[in-house]
Design a protein around this motif. Structure first.
Motif, PDB file in Angstrom:
ATOM      1  N   ASP A 197       0.793  -1.290   0.089  1.00 12.24           N
ATOM      2  CA  ASP A 197       0.090  -0.022   0.007  1.00 12.24           C
ATOM      3  C   ASP A 197       0.920   1.329   0.069  1.00 12.24           C
ATOM      4  O   ASP A 197       1.688   1.414   0.766  1.00 12.24           O
ATOM      5  CB  ASP A 197      -0.874   0.038   1.113  1.00 12.24           C
ATOM      6  CG  ASP A 197      -2.027   1.142   1.347  1.00 12.24           C
ATOM      7  OD1 ASP A 197      -1.656   2.194   0.880  1.00 12.24           O
ATOM      8  OD2 ASP A 197      -3.008   0.854   1.815  1.00 12.24           O
ATOM      9  N   PRO A 198       0.875   2.190  -0.797  1.00  9.98           N
ATOM     10  CA  PRO A 198       1.428   3.290  -0.974  1.00  9.98           C
ATOM     11  C   PRO A 198       1.683   4.099   0.211  1.00  9.98           C
ATOM     12  O   PRO A 198       2.580   4.938   0.446  1.00  9.98           O
ATOM     13  CB  PRO A 198       1.119   4.141  -2.190  1.00  9.98           C
ATOM     14  CG  PRO A 198       0.301   3.255  -3.166  1.00  9.98           C
ATOM     15  CD  PRO A 198      -0.379   2.087  -1.943  1.00  9.98           C
ATOM     16  N   ARG A 199       0.450   3.979   0.982  1.00  8.77           N
ATOM     17  CA  ARG A 199       0.635   4.642   2.207  1.00  8.77           C
ATOM     18  C   ARG A 199       1.597   4.377   3.592  1.00  8.77           C
ATOM     19  O   ARG A 199       1.860   5.075   4.216  1.00  8.77           O
ATOM     20  CB  ARG A 199      -0.824   4.645   2.867  1.00  8.77           C
ATOM     21  CG  ARG A 199      -2.197   5.261   1.999  1.00  8.77           C
ATOM     22  CD  ARG A 199      -3.410   5.061   2.655  1.00  8.77           C
ATOM     23  NE  ARG A 199      -3.620   3.877   2.707  1.00  8.77           N
ATOM     24  CZ  ARG A 199      -4.940   3.125   3.163  1.00  8.77           C
ATOM     25  NH1 ARG A 199      -6.064   3.934   3.512  1.00  8.77           N
ATOM     26  NH2 ARG A 199      -5.415   2.152   2.726  1.00  8.77           N
TER      27      ARG A 199
ATOM     28  N   ASN B 283       3.133  -0.226 -13.498  1.00  4.95           N
ATOM     29  CA  ASN B 283       1.943  -1.257 -13.554  1.00  4.95           C
ATOM     30  C   ASN B 283       0.837  -1.240 -12.621  1.00  4.95           C
ATOM     31  O   ASN B 283       0.417  -2.270 -12.211  1.00  4.95           O
ATOM     32  CB  ASN B 283       2.305  -2.527 -14.208  1.00  4.95           C
ATOM     33  CG  ASN B 283       2.646  -2.576 -15.878  1.00  4.95           C
ATOM     34  OD1 ASN B 283       3.092  -1.656 -16.437  1.00  4.95           O
ATOM     35  ND2 ASN B 283       3.132  -3.667 -16.171  1.00  4.95           N
ATOM     36  N   GLY B 284       0.883  -0.003 -12.008  1.00  4.21           N
ATOM     37  CA  GLY B 284      -0.458   0.021 -10.873  1.00  4.21           C
ATOM     38  C   GLY B 284       0.212  -0.588  -9.569  1.00  4.21           C
ATOM     39  O   GLY B 284      -0.483  -0.554  -8.716  1.00  4.21           O
ATOM     40  N   LYS B 285       1.718  -0.894  -9.374  1.00  2.40           N
ATOM     41  CA  LYS B 285       2.153  -1.524  -8.023  1.00  2.40           C
ATOM     42  C   LYS B 285       3.063  -0.830  -7.678  1.00  2.40           C
ATOM     43  O   LYS B 285       4.024  -0.039  -8.404  1.00  2.40           O
ATOM     44  CB  LYS B 285       2.785  -3.063  -8.549  1.00  2.40           C
ATOM     45  CG  LYS B 285       1.780  -4.108  -8.927  1.00  2.40           C
ATOM     46  CD  LYS B 285       2.498  -5.510  -8.974  1.00  2.40           C
ATOM     47  CE  LYS B 285       1.414  -6.485  -9.200  1.00  2.40           C
ATOM     48  NZ  LYS B 285       2.120  -7.833  -9.280  1.00  2.40           N
ATOM     49  N   CYS B 286       3.147  -0.457  -6.431  1.00  6.16           N
ATOM     50  CA  CYS B 286       3.952   0.252  -5.415  1.00  6.16           C
ATOM     51  C   CYS B 286       4.918  -0.923  -5.065  1.00  6.16           C
ATOM     52  O   CYS B 286       4.593  -1.392  -3.913  1.00  6.16           O
ATOM     53  CB  CYS B 286       3.324   1.107  -4.449  1.00  6.16           C
ATOM     54  SG  CYS B 286       4.539   1.992  -3.486  1.00  6.16           S
ATOM     55  N   TYR B 287       6.131  -0.798  -5.339  1.00  3.56           N
ATOM     56  CA  TYR B 287       7.128  -2.012  -4.784  1.00  3.56           C
ATOM     57  C   TYR B 287       8.073  -1.691  -3.655  1.00  3.56           C
ATOM     58  O   TYR B 287       8.388  -0.328  -3.716  1.00  3.56           O
ATOM     59  CB  TYR B 287       7.868  -2.349  -5.898  1.00  3.56           C
ATOM     60  CG  TYR B 287       7.251  -3.475  -7.047  1.00  3.56           C
ATOM     61  CD1 TYR B 287       6.623  -4.607  -6.294  1.00  3.56           C
ATOM     62  CD2 TYR B 287       7.330  -3.239  -8.318  1.00  3.56           C
ATOM     63  CE1 TYR B 287       6.295  -5.589  -6.994  1.00  3.56           C
ATOM     64  CE2 TYR B 287       6.740  -4.455  -8.990  1.00  3.56           C
ATOM     65  CZ  TYR B 287       5.947  -5.266  -8.379  1.00  3.56           C
ATOM     66  OH  TYR B 287       5.567  -6.358  -9.234  1.00  3.56           O
ATOM     67  N   VAL B 288       8.360  -2.441  -2.879  1.00  5.59           N
ATOM     68  CA  VAL B 288       9.414  -2.088  -1.870  1.00  5.59           C
ATOM     69  C   VAL B 288      10.333  -3.370  -2.260  1.00  5.59           C
ATOM     70  O   VAL B 288       9.690  -4.523  -2.367  1.00  5.59           O
ATOM     71  CB  VAL B 288       8.943  -2.359  -0.327  1.00  5.59           C
ATOM     72  CG1 VAL B 288       8.106  -3.344  -0.126  1.00  5.59           C
ATOM     73  CG2 VAL B 288      10.196  -1.941   0.480  1.00  5.59           C
TER      74      VAL B 288
ATOM     75  N   PHE C  13      12.622   1.462  -1.441  1.00  7.58           N
ATOM     76  CA  PHE C  13      11.575   1.713  -2.419  1.00  7.58           C
ATOM     77  C   PHE C  13      11.801   2.665  -3.519  1.00  7.58           C
ATOM     78  O   PHE C  13      12.957   3.076  -3.447  1.00  7.58           O
ATOM     79  CB  PHE C  13      10.375   1.983  -1.745  1.00  7.58           C
ATOM     80  CG  PHE C  13      10.480   3.281  -1.083  1.00  7.58           C
ATOM     81  CD1 PHE C  13      10.054   4.420  -1.704  1.00  7.58           C
ATOM     82  CD2 PHE C  13      11.111   3.480   0.197  1.00  7.58           C
ATOM     83  CE1 PHE C  13       9.762   5.756  -0.862  1.00  7.58           C
ATOM     84  CE2 PHE C  13      11.145   4.602   0.867  1.00  7.58           C
ATOM     85  CZ  PHE C  13      10.372   5.673   0.250  1.00  7.58           C
ATOM     86  N   TYR C  14      10.832   2.864  -4.651  1.00 12.30           N
ATOM     87  CA  TYR C  14      11.249   3.662  -5.680  1.00 12.30           C
ATOM     88  C   TYR C  14      10.544   4.940  -5.694  1.00 12.30           C
ATOM     89  O   TYR C  14       9.508   4.986  -5.756  1.00 12.30           O
ATOM     90  CB  TYR C  14      10.825   2.636  -6.856  1.00 12.30           C
ATOM     91  CG  TYR C  14      11.716   1.392  -6.937  1.00 12.30           C
ATOM     92  CD1 TYR C  14      12.917   1.255  -7.245  1.00 12.30           C
ATOM     93  CD2 TYR C  14      11.107   0.311  -6.274  1.00 12.30           C
ATOM     94  CE1 TYR C  14      13.613   0.075  -7.095  1.00 12.30           C
ATOM     95  CE2 TYR C  14      11.763  -0.814  -6.088  1.00 12.30           C
ATOM     96  CZ  TYR C  14      13.105  -1.062  -6.657  1.00 12.30           C
ATOM     97  OH  TYR C  14      13.767  -2.423  -6.382  1.00 12.30           O
TER      98      TYR C  14
ATOM     99  N   SER D 220       7.250  -1.942  12.532  1.00  8.94           N
ATOM    100  CA  SER D 220       5.969  -2.586  12.297  1.00  8.94           C
ATOM    101  C   SER D 220       5.087  -2.213  10.925  1.00  8.94           C
ATOM    102  O   SER D 220       4.493  -2.975  10.763  1.00  8.94           O
ATOM    103  CB  SER D 220       5.052  -2.075  13.336  1.00  8.94           C
ATOM    104  OG  SER D 220       4.830  -0.616  13.389  1.00  8.94           O
ATOM    105  N   SER D 221       5.675  -1.094  10.257  1.00  8.29           N
ATOM    106  CA  SER D 221       4.949  -0.711   8.989  1.00  8.29           C
ATOM    107  C   SER D 221       5.154  -1.977   8.037  1.00  8.29           C
ATOM    108  O   SER D 221       4.306  -1.920   7.183  1.00  8.29           O
ATOM    109  CB  SER D 221       5.574   0.443   8.436  1.00  8.29           C
ATOM    110  OG  SER D 221       5.233   1.482   9.298  1.00  8.29           O
ATOM    111  N   PHE D 222       6.123  -2.698   8.269  1.00  7.99           N
ATOM    112  CA  PHE D 222       6.539  -3.624   7.162  1.00  7.99           C
ATOM    113  C   PHE D 222       6.125  -5.154   7.764  1.00  7.99           C
ATOM    114  O   PHE D 222       6.723  -6.073   7.066  1.00  7.99           O
ATOM    115  CB  PHE D 222       8.065  -3.532   6.755  1.00  7.99           C
ATOM    116  CG  PHE D 222       8.407  -2.147   6.296  1.00  7.99           C
ATOM    117  CD1 PHE D 222       8.087  -1.920   4.934  1.00  7.99           C
ATOM    118  CD2 PHE D 222       8.950  -1.344   6.991  1.00  7.99           C
ATOM    119  CE1 PHE D 222       8.349  -0.728   4.402  1.00  7.99           C
ATOM    120  CE2 PHE D 222       9.155  -0.004   6.484  1.00  7.99           C
ATOM    121  CZ  PHE D 222       8.946   0.201   5.069  1.00  7.99           C
ATOM    122  N   ALA D 223       5.180  -4.964   8.897  1.00 10.45           N
ATOM    123  CA  ALA D 223       5.315  -6.630   9.161  1.00 10.45           C
ATOM    124  C   ALA D 223       4.275  -7.264   8.235  1.00 10.45           C
ATOM    125  O   ALA D 223       4.286  -8.402   8.370  1.00 10.45           O
ATOM    126  CB  ALA D 223       4.266  -6.401  10.744  1.00 10.45           C
ATOM    127  N   SER D 224       3.748  -6.798   7.447  1.00 12.02           N
ATOM    128  CA  SER D 224       2.726  -7.615   6.467  1.00 12.02           C
ATOM    129  C   SER D 224       3.778  -8.181   5.650  1.00 12.02           C
ATOM    130  O   SER D 224       3.166  -9.184   4.711  1.00 12.02           O
ATOM    131  CB  SER D 224       1.895  -6.425   5.550  1.00 12.02           C
ATOM    132  OG  SER D 224       2.535  -5.569   4.850  1.00 12.02           O
TER     133      SER D 224
END
Length: 238
Positions: free
Chosen positions: A21-23, A39-44, A74-75, A208-212
């Motif tokens: 999620d970009p947020r 292509n619509g994806k926000c990558y890390v 990220f980009y 914790s932001s990257f727990a997903s």
């Protein structure tokens, strides 16, 4: 153009890409940059690779020439004079030597930490294996990929091109200043991936932001051969 600060080779880059999620990344955006979407994806991306033959200002520092780096990045992009510059921003970068982290943090205001690291490169028949590991909290995390041993060119417009061809680094200095530096290298080749294994405690190391990302299968995995690179001195955007 800024003068050269560092030269080296970056080799066998194992890259795992996760759409998020970009947020999640908005709080980490450097001033005047915006997220670069593919292509619509926000990558890390989790990236492990080796620095080889490293020279700082033309000088080879004993015992600091060859080492591993593992980073989470990220980009982003930044528009200057009507032209977009595509770059990366780092959540955290891991190297084995405290001196390396000190230099990078002092000069580029990057987010380096020093932890024990190791890597393994193996060739077996028609395949190659590249793995990187780092130790924190008394345990080892790792990223490992297995690929065909014959590398191929990166197609124009591909996901591999998007991930590997961001030639600028952007670092938040404060809410009104960003550090910008250029990384120069030729177009890379990649190895077709056949298998991978990732064991990373994302929330413990990256927050914790990257727990997903914990135990999640990445959207894609790559192995790039890399090349000789040059890093230009940084300048400020304000």
């Amino acid at each position: 153009m800024q003068s050269t600060f560092l030269t080296a080779e970056w080799r066998k880059l194992a890259i795992a890409n996760y759409s998020v999620d970009p947020r999640i990344l908005t709080p980490y955006l450097p001033y005047k940059t915006e997220l670069d979407i593919w292509n619509g994806k926000c990558y890390v991306s989790l990236v492990g690779f080796c620095f080889i033959k490293t020279r700082v200002l033309g000088i080879s520092i004993p015992f600091h020439k060859d080492f591993e780096e593992i980073n989470l990045r990220f980009y982003v992009r930044f528009k200057q004079d009507g032209v977009w510059k595509r770059g990366v921003t780092f959540i955290k970068e891991i190297v084995p030597k405290p001196v390396l982290a000190f230099i990078a943090n002092s000069i580029y205001r990057e987010k380096y930490v020093s932890l024990p690291t190791k890597h393994e490169w193996l060739k077996n028949g028609e395949s190659i294996k590249s793995s990187y590991a780092w130790k924190h909290g008394g345990e080892w995390d790792s990223i490992s990929v297995i690929a065909d041993k014959q590398s191929i060119g990166i197609p124009i417009g591909s996901e591999e091109e998007f991930i590997t061809e961001h030639y600028w680094g952007y670092t938040q200095l404060n809410d009104r200043q960003t550090s910008e530096y250029r990384v120069e290298h030729p177009k890379w080749e990649v190895y077709p991936i056949t298998d991978h294994k990732i064991r990373v405690r994302f929330p413990e190391l990256y927050g914790s932001s990257f727990a997903s990302l914990q135990d999640r299968i990445p959207d894609s995995v790559m192995l790039a051969e890399g090349s000789a690179i040059s890093v230009r001195k940084a300048k400020r955007i304000q």
